[in-house]
Scaffold this motif. Structure first.
Motif, PDB file in Angstrom:
ATOM      1  N   THR A 748       0.818  -1.216   0.000  1.00 35.04           N
ATOM      2  CA  THR A 748       0.000   0.000   0.000  1.00 35.04           C
ATOM      3  C   THR A 748       0.851   1.265   0.000  1.00 35.04           C
ATOM      4  N   LYS A 749       2.123   1.102   0.320  1.00 34.51           N
ATOM      5  CA  LYS A 749       2.972   2.297   0.455  1.00 34.51           C
ATOM      6  C   LYS A 749       3.282   2.900  -0.911  1.00 34.51           C
ATOM      7  N   GLU A 750       3.169   4.212  -0.973  1.00 36.40           N
ATOM      8  CA  GLU A 750       3.530   4.927  -2.187  1.00 36.40           C
ATOM      9  C   GLU A 750       5.053   5.044  -2.222  1.00 36.40           C
ATOM     10  N   ASP A 751       5.658   5.015  -3.410  1.00 33.83           N
ATOM     11  CA  ASP A 751       7.088   5.304  -3.406  1.00 33.83           C
ATOM     12  C   ASP A 751       7.375   6.737  -3.831  1.00 33.83           C
ATOM     13  N   GLU A 752       6.376   7.385  -4.343  1.00 41.25           N
ATOM     14  CA  GLU A 752       6.503   8.823  -4.571  1.00 41.25           C
ATOM     15  C   GLU A 752       5.327   9.508  -3.897  1.00 41.25           C
ATOM     16  N   ILE A 753       5.585  10.655  -3.375  1.00 41.37           N
ATOM     17  CA  ILE A 753       4.481  11.390  -2.765  1.00 41.37           C
ATOM     18  C   ILE A 753       4.337  12.740  -3.442  1.00 41.37           C
ATOM     19  N   THR A 754       3.107  13.207  -3.466  1.00 38.19           N
ATOM     20  CA  THR A 754       2.862  14.549  -3.974  1.00 38.19           C
ATOM     21  C   THR A 754       2.633  15.456  -2.771  1.00 38.19           C
ATOM     22  N   LEU A 755       3.593  16.328  -2.543  1.00 41.49           N
ATOM     23  CA  LEU A 755       3.444  17.267  -1.436  1.00 41.49           C
ATOM     24  C   LEU A 755       2.710  18.493  -1.942  1.00 41.49           C
ATOM     25  N   ILE A 756       1.766  18.944  -1.174  1.00 42.50           N
ATOM     26  CA  ILE A 756       1.175  20.228  -1.533  1.00 42.50           C
ATOM     27  C   ILE A 756       1.948  21.312  -0.784  1.00 42.50           C
ATOM     28  N   VAL A 757       2.169  22.387  -1.476  1.00 41.75           N
ATOM     29  CA  VAL A 757       2.934  23.472  -0.874  1.00 41.75           C
ATOM     30  C   VAL A 757       2.024  24.679  -0.736  1.00 41.75           C
ATOM     31  N   GLN A 758       1.925  25.165   0.499  1.00 37.00           N
ATOM     32  CA  GLN A 758       1.082  26.334   0.750  1.00 37.00           C
ATOM     33  C   GLN A 758       1.953  27.505   1.160  1.00 37.00           C
ATOM     34  N   VAL A 759       1.498  28.705   0.809  1.00 30.98           N
ATOM     35  CA  VAL A 759       2.096  29.912   1.369  1.00 30.98           C
ATOM     36  C   VAL A 759       0.974  30.596   2.147  1.00 30.98           C
ATOM     37  N   ASN A 760       1.191  30.772   3.437  1.00 27.50           N
ATOM     38  CA  ASN A 760       0.154  31.308   4.325  1.00 27.50           C
ATOM     39  C   ASN A 760      -1.163  30.533   4.210  1.00 27.50           C
ATOM     40  N   GLY A 761      -1.042  29.220   4.106  1.00 29.94           N
ATOM     41  CA  GLY A 761      -2.231  28.386   4.120  1.00 29.94           C
ATOM     42  C   GLY A 761      -2.943  28.285   2.788  1.00 29.94           C
ATOM     43  N   LYS A 762      -2.407  28.943   1.753  1.00 26.52           N
ATOM     44  CA  LYS A 762      -3.059  28.829   0.441  1.00 26.52           C
ATOM     45  C   LYS A 762      -2.218  27.959  -0.482  1.00 26.52           C
ATOM     46  N   LEU A 763      -2.914  27.085  -1.206  1.00 27.12           N
ATOM     47  CA  LEU A 763      -2.235  26.154  -2.091  1.00 27.12           C
ATOM     48  C   LEU A 763      -1.529  26.905  -3.221  1.00 27.12           C
ATOM     49  N   ARG A 764      -0.214  26.688  -3.352  1.00 26.77           N
ATOM     50  CA  ARG A 764       0.537  27.389  -4.390  1.00 26.77           C
ATOM     51  C   ARG A 764       1.271  26.467  -5.346  1.00 26.77           C
ATOM     52  N   ASP A 765       1.538  25.240  -4.926  1.00 26.04           N
ATOM     53  CA  ASP A 765       2.255  24.330  -5.810  1.00 26.04           C
ATOM     54  C   ASP A 765       2.117  22.903  -5.314  1.00 26.04           C
ATOM     55  N   ARG A 766       2.377  21.991  -6.227  1.00 20.79           N
ATOM     56  CA  ARG A 766       2.459  20.572  -5.860  1.00 20.79           C
ATOM     57  C   ARG A 766       3.822  20.097  -6.298  1.00 20.79           C
ATOM     58  N   ILE A 767       4.519  19.381  -5.439  1.00 16.42           N
ATOM     59  CA  ILE A 767       5.810  18.839  -5.848  1.00 16.42           C
ATOM     60  C   ILE A 767       5.863  17.344  -5.566  1.00 16.42           C
ATOM     61  N   THR A 768       6.456  16.617  -6.488  1.00 12.31           N
ATOM     62  CA  THR A 768       6.562  15.175  -6.360  1.00 12.31           C
ATOM     63  C   THR A 768       7.953  14.819  -5.844  1.00 12.31           C
ATOM     64  N   LEU A 769       7.985  14.047  -4.784  1.00  6.38           N
ATOM     65  CA  LEU A 769       9.249  13.702  -4.133  1.00  6.38           C
ATOM     66  C   LEU A 769       9.243  12.221  -3.786  1.00  6.38           C
ATOM     67  N   PRO A 770      10.408  11.638  -3.586  1.00  9.16           N
ATOM     68  CA  PRO A 770      10.447  10.241  -3.130  1.00  9.16           C
ATOM     69  C   PRO A 770       9.780  10.118  -1.760  1.00  9.16           C
ATOM     70  N   ALA A 771       9.146   8.981  -1.499  1.00  3.03           N
ATOM     71  CA  ALA A 771       8.367   8.824  -0.273  1.00  3.03           C
ATOM     72  C   ALA A 771       9.233   8.949   0.976  1.00  3.03           C
ATOM     73  N   ASN A 772      10.514   8.614   0.850  1.00  2.14           N
ATOM     74  CA  ASN A 772      11.360   8.627   2.039  1.00  2.14           C
ATOM     75  C   ASN A 772      12.096   9.961   2.216  1.00  2.14           C
ATOM     76  N   VAL A 773      11.561  11.012   1.594  1.00  2.69           N
ATOM     77  CA  VAL A 773      12.223  12.304   1.642  1.00  2.69           C
ATOM     78  C   VAL A 773      12.299  12.810   3.100  1.00  2.69           C
TER      79      VAL A 773
END
Length: 812
Positions: A748-773
């Motif tokens: 069930t474990k993902e090997d890549e994760i999509t992190l959402i990036v917020q600035v002051n609580g507002k969604l500004r970007d999505r970045i894909t990183l390895p799950a063990n980042v």
RNA sequence: GGGGCAGUGGCGGAAUGGCAGACGCAACGGACUUAAAAUCCGUCGGUAGUAGUACCGUGUGGGUUCGACUCCCACCUGCCCUACCA
């Protein structure tokens, strides 16, 4: 081609022939008693029955696959008035009508493909069943839990019978069955002492019941703490009152009795007699609706008699008024006009004295003459003899102590719950097993003479009066005690009596030594999950809890409660968003749906289309979604893909991940009875599988695993198609005896994760990183994002919040 | 009067305090078809923009929080229960 009309009857027959759903005691396995409220055999199975039973069946099947030995029985609540109405209107005997309906409904129930163990069917109108209903009555009778009394009781003029308080509903006080407003009648009736258990029924500890049901029952029982105080009349008779405000006792300036109170006659002076009697007469003829409406102006009459206030020996007048009800408390009150709004209105109208005895801290000193409303708040006691000056927070306790010391009263708890009136003046019910003897009184029918069977040669008059009263011979018998001439009780029992113990009869419906086989009881009870409609919150569900506790005290049942977990389903409304009814013409017939789509499609749709506990209006086109789903499953599993590529590793790994993630969520949803998301989860997984299939996954090991897990997850929802596909994909019969699949957590474990990036609580970007980042890497990557930098406007980050696997929030 | 539950697209609904609208229905556009059905592909909260995207958005108003459909307070609406209960 998916042909439900072929595979469904085929498997139903196979399962029945093999006894696949027989549940027998097996000490090797943990037991699970799944119970769903039994239907009344009204003639046809309603879509509401399907809505109630299908998810319960799916849950029971899931539990069975998890390794439990599951009992899931079914029966019929077969006594009741509609059968008699059919007799009067159409000349069919109630027994014939009922059993014909049962045959039809049993057939309809079987078309559901549910895992009912039909060997355990119980029908409450069978003499072998009601013999024990009568036996229970006698146990209660012999142990002072059943008694007769004369009282003003609720009577439905349409059903021609009395009703229990719980069966009178709504503002207009109508009959639960037919909706006719009830009237009061003064009759001798049989009651069960439910009030003995009022306190215990308030205790829901250890029970997994919906808050709402607990609240409904708690409000219905309505415990109130106060004191009972005895006032004496001038000629020495005692009048007991209940009050929640013993601290206002010194302010009691008159008393009020209910017009029906037994002491009215004694306290009334000859001069007041005509006025009192005419008021009593008036109260008698006034409907309860009018009488109990709070906005009506209060009326009353002085009896001419006086009582002595036991705390200050003041002589106070006794009135009668219909705002005091004989059915609550003692039917008499002490009136404290200064601190009770009702008493205040009454006092103002009839110019009775008002004495202030409580002074709330936040109010100016109260002047009785200027009051325009009662002051119900608590506060310091004033004008209260030795207790004057007692602070508000001690007033209640000190007042109770004071009256207890003087022997004029004590702390007391009152409940609104009434004793359960179980007499019904109807034919089609279990006869109350009592013989009335002129010498010995009410005598229980001896055990060896049970059951007291209903005579079949009966005639109905259009009046609807019980034929038992009119039967030429049945009624006449001899007294079991003295052998003299005696008469049978002609009332039958409330059908809620039958349904208070049906969960016990299912355990051993053929057992003739006792209501149930004790071995079966010890193994299966209590019920683990009970499902049904919330409309029974203050009727069946209170009765059956009472019944269990009363039987426990008689050594018949064991444990605190009969049903550990309760879940309520909502209602399926018509497409017009109204309650389904023949007269509205918005009834959806399950038979038609099964004929058109097959049972599995109907089951899937009923589980999918609404939140189970809420229900929703039916939607004819919505069912197409379930039709398509099953058709797609069929093709996905049976048709090899054309010009298949060979799947790469990523495709197979993604497939396994989705399969095990879905297994995780579906397992959790079955546990929590979240049926709609079980089906949506399966639909979602199928979409993924279809994608994987066209990417060449079909036939691989990962595909075989996916298919095997998919069919087992689907089996409780759509048992027929799951069995058919299980067989067609090369597995052994039967899918319903397979173990529930196990989650491969690693998969069930993902090997890549999509992190959402917020600035002051507002969604500004999505970045894909390895799950063990690492946290540092994730934050650095987030700060690196172009869009993020744009929104940071060159300001330095004040704080960076990192939620592993989910998001980075940059505060500037 | 007292108590409870609910309020998210056109509809049913999803969302351990962390991407609102999963999944499905309906609708719209397209492929296949002589045509239709079925099937498949796509669009589908609002506003602006060709677009990247931005702003608004879970009944209303406040609060807590880095962050609220979710927690707290008040209110509105609907449904249910209860009610001269002393």
């Amino acid at each position: 081609m998916y042909k439900p009309e072929e595979i469904e009857p085929k498997w139903q027959k196979q399962w029945a022939d093999d006894g696949l759903y027989h549940a027998d005691i097996n000490q090797e396995k943990p037991k699970f008693y799944a119970l769903t409220m039994l239907p009344y055999p009204s003639g046809d199975l309603h879509i509401g029955h399907w809505y109630a039973m299908t998810p319960s069946d799916a849950r029971a099947r899931f539990k069975r696959m998890q390794g439990y030995n599951v009992l899931f029985p079914m029966g019929f609540d077969a006594f009741g008035l509609p059968a008699e109405n059919a007799a009067i209107q159409r000349g069919i005997h109630p027994k014939q009508w009922t059993y014909r309906n049962i045959d039809n409904m049993r057939r309809q129930l079987k078309s559901m493909g549910a895992m009912f163990d039909w060997r355990r069917e119980a029908i409450s109108a069978d003499p072998s069943y009601y013999r024990w209903t009568q036996w229970f009555f006698i146990q209660f009778f012999k142990n002072n839990l059943a008694y007769q009394k004369q009282a003003p009781v609720d009577f439905c003029p349409n059903c021609n019978t009395t009703l229990a308080r719980e069966q009178v509903q709504g503002e207009d006080r109508h009959c639960e069955r037919c909706g006719t407003p009830v009237i009061k009648k003064n009759l001798t009736q049989w009651f069960f002492r439910t009030t003995n258990y009022a306190e215990e029924l308030l205790d829901f500890s250890g029970m997994d019941w919906p808050e709402q049901v607990q609240t409904l029952q708690t409000n219905w029982i309505n415990r109130s703490e106060g004191a009972s105080v005895v006032f004496k009349t001038e000629n020495g008779d005692s009048i007991e009152v209940f009050t929640t405000r013993p601290d206002t006792l010194w302010g009691a300036t008159f008393m009020v009795l209910a017009p029906e109170h037994p002491l009215v006659e004694k306290v009334t002076t000859p001069a007041q007699k005509p006025a009192v009697e005419s008021y009593q007469e008036q109260a008698k003829h006034m409907g309860d609706i009018q009488r109990e409406s709070a906005d009506r102006e209060k009326t009353g009459v002085f009896t001419g008699g006086y009582a002595i206030n036991p705390v200050n020996d003041k002589k106070i007048p006794i009135w009668i008024a219909d705002y005091v009800l004989m059915s609550y408390g003692t039917g008499a009150i002490m009136a404290v006009p200064a601190h009770d709004q009702r008493d205040f209105e009454f006092a103002r109208k009839y110019d009775l004295p008002i004495e202030v005895v409580i002074q709330p801290a936040d109010q100016n000193p109260i002047n009785p003459a200027e009051m325009d409303a009662a002051v119900p708040a608590s506060g310091e006691m004033v004008n209260s003899g030795p207790l004057t000056g007692t602070p508000g927070d001690q007033a209640f306790d000190r007042a109770v102590e004071y009256i207890a010391e003087r022997g004029v009263g004590d702390k007391s708890i009152n409940y609104r719950l009434r004793d359960w009136l179980i007499s019904r003046q109807r034919y089609w019910g279990a006869p109350i097993p009592i013989i009335h003897c002129p010498k010995c009184g009410a005598v229980a029918v001896p055990n060896e003479d049970l059951p007291v069977e209903l005579p079949e040669d009966v005639e109905w008059l259009p009046t609807g009066e019980s034929p038992l009263k009119l039967h030429p011979t049945w009624r006449m018998t001899t007294c079991p005690q003295c052998g003299g001439e005696a008469e049978r009780e002609t009332d039958t029992m409330d059908t809620f009596m039958c349904s208070s113990w049906y969960h016990l009869r299912y355990l051993s419906p053929d057992y003739d030594q006792y209501p149930f086989d004790p071995k079966e009881y010890d193994y299966w009870m209590p019920v683990d999950t009970y499902t049904g409609g919330i409309e029974h919150a203050t009727m069946h569900l209170i009765y059956t809890r009472f019944f269990h506790k009363a039987c426990r005290d008689l050594g018949i049942t064991k444990g605190k409660e009969p049903m550990l977990q309760l879940r309520n389903q909502g209602m399926v409304l018509g497409e017009d968003n109204e309650k389904m009814s023949k007269s509205r013409g918005n009834v959806i017939s399950p038979d038609d749906l099964v004929a058109e789509y097959g049972a599995d499609t109907v089951r899937a749709y009923l589980m999918f289309f609404a939140r189970w506990e809420l229900g929703a209006p039916w939607n004819s086109s919505g069912i197409e979604g379930s039709v398509r789903w099953l058709r797609k499953v069929w093709y996905a599993f049976l048709e090899p893909v054309k010009n298949a590529k060979s799947a790469n590793k990523d495709v197979l790994r993604d497939l396994r991940r989705k399969v095990h993630q879905t297994l995780q969520s579906v397992t959790r949803d079955f546990e929590n009875l979240g049926f709609n998301t079980i089906v949506s989860g399966l639909m979602e997984l199928l979409n993924e599988m279809t994608t994987a299939k066209s990417a060449g996954a079909f036939g691989t090991d990962a595909w075989q695993e996916a298919q095997s897990i998919y069919l087992r997850m689907m089996a409780p929802v759509c048992p027929h198609i799951a069995e058919e596909l299980w067989q067609k994909t090369g597995h052994d019969y039967s899918i319903h005896t397979q173990p529930w699949p196990e989650v491969d957590v690693a998969a069930t474990k993902e090997d890549e994760i999509t992190l959402i990036v917020q600035v002051n609580g507002k969604l500004r970007d999505r970045i894909t990183l390895p799950a063990n980042v690492s946290e540092e890497q994730a934050k650095a990557a987030a700060l690196d994002s172009e869009n993020v930098q744009h929104f940071m406007e060159g300001k330095p980050p004040k704080k960076v919040i990192y939620v592993p696997g989910r998001l980075v929030n940059i505060v500037v």
